[in-house]
Scaffold this active site. Sequence first.
Site, PDB file in Angstrom:
ATOM      1  N   SER A 264       3.234  -3.486   4.482  1.00 36.92           N
ATOM      2  CA  SER A 264       3.118  -2.037   4.287  1.00 36.92           C
ATOM      3  C   SER A 264       3.211  -1.308   5.621  1.00 36.92           C
ATOM      4  CB  SER A 264       1.767  -1.722   3.652  1.00 36.92           C
ATOM      5  OG  SER A 264       0.750  -2.081   4.570  1.00 36.92           O
ATOM      6  N   LYS A 265       3.359  -0.001   5.499  1.00 34.24           N
ATOM      7  CA  LYS A 265       3.402   0.852   6.681  1.00 34.24           C
ATOM      8  C   LYS A 265       2.089   0.703   7.452  1.00 34.24           C
ATOM      9  CE  LYS A 265       3.534   5.655   7.490  1.00 34.24           C
ATOM     10  NZ  LYS A 265       3.443   6.943   6.868  1.00 34.24           N
ATOM     11  N   ARG A 266       1.006   0.518   6.690  1.00 37.65           N
ATOM     12  CA  ARG A 266      -0.303   0.370   7.333  1.00 37.65           C
ATOM     13  C   ARG A 266      -0.347  -0.884   8.207  1.00 37.65           C
ATOM     14  NH1 ARG A 266      -4.372  -0.299   3.431  1.00 37.65           N
ATOM     15  NH2 ARG A 266      -3.535   1.510   2.329  1.00 37.65           N
ATOM     16  N   ALA A 269       1.124  -0.127  11.489  1.00 34.81           N
ATOM     17  CA  ALA A 269       0.243   0.654  12.354  1.00 34.81           C
ATOM     18  C   ALA A 269      -0.883  -0.234  12.896  1.00 34.81           C
ATOM     19  CB  ALA A 269      -0.324   1.826  11.565  1.00 34.81           C
TER      20      ALA A 269
END
Length: 434
Positions: A264-266, A269
Amino acid sequence: MSDKKVRVRFAPSPTGGLHLGGVRTVLYNYLFAKKHGGDFILRIEDTDQTRFVPGAEEYIFDCLKWAGLEPDESVQHGGDFGPYRQSERKELYKNYAEQLVAEGHAYYAFDTPGELEQMRQQYRTDENPAPQYDNKVRMQMRNSLTLDGDTVHELMHSDTPYVVRIKMPDEETVSFNDMIRGEVSFNTSLVDDKVLLKADGMPTYHLAVVVDDHLMEISHAFRGEEWLPSAPVHVLLWKYLFGEDKMPQWAHFPLILGPSGKLSKRDGATYGFPVFAMNWTDPKTGDLTEGFKEMGFLPEAFMNLLAVLGWNDGTEQEIFSLDEMIEKFSMDRIHSAGAKFDYEKAKWFNHEWIKKLTVDRLQLLVKEVLKSKGIEVADDELLNKVIDLVKDRCTLLTDFYEQAGYIFSKRLKALIYLLFSRNGMMLKPCSSRS
Ligand code: GLU
């Protein structure tokens, strides 16, 4: 394979950054099309107006351009099967929805949001925490199956909002042959009565994808594994509207996994790696998510590392050019299990490609990196020498700045000039004109 012309499609909903899983879907579609002398179509699936994000469509085209995966037909490339943006095809879908209702495969539903919420509360149990609109509840709701004909007519001709829902058959088995997973079967009683046409007259994804794959003569429909649960609805719609024998061949690509489940994008990050192809700035929040391109990845390396996330050619070979991938690609060598993304390995691919590329190709890219740091290089000969000298030490394109940017930096040159002239030495201006 049948002798039908190969036509594949990538059908993104333009709602934000393009995830590497999406780019891999494009790549596999593209490789398959090019291997079989077919066409690769890009269709914009923008029927959910509430999710409209300005700039997201152009961004997808920019990503594909950078990746070197140009569609044969699209909003930008034209073609004989347009429009290629679903919002411009709105009028087409309604007739199909009405045909389904007339033939008893779908029905009109007038339930208000409040009534739907009430149904969810009423049927919620520990075993079923999120009740759906399905064969167990449909006869308790306000729809054309439960209301008499006059009431339905009246409601439809007043301003009452309504949707069209598919009527999932009871206890039937729907099967299809997935090119990666083999035969996949579903019990229709476990699937809800999905909305096909919304109150604003727009189709949902389920209806639009089937109608458009038919009208655009798509021969193979390849997409991510997350769409597998929707497949029984699509198979039924094919059967009801166009005949199951006309259905494209399906394949659902494996998920790309991060450190904790689906990447995921998370994850990006948290662990400090990119998940989008290119920089994406959320127009609402202004938040920037860095992409592979801007992190210093070569498109050649990005394509290579994506290709082998789920596919191999049956040998130990890891480095493939796009042409080689086209030659060697085959669907039966894609695994069905999720593929783990490893950022260190991704960087290894980039390093290998930096070493492999010709200086001429690198020159353009390195110039761009230096330019983004405010350094204009005019002496190509010097730049080529420098690239040759430092490329083995560079993993990302941005490393060229760290390794060699100072050579071309005006500020540094000015400083050296100043130092030398202070010490009474005259310095001949550097041969670089930059
Ligand atoms: N619009 C869908 C998406 O955004 C496409 C799924 C498909 O390819 O059928 O992923």
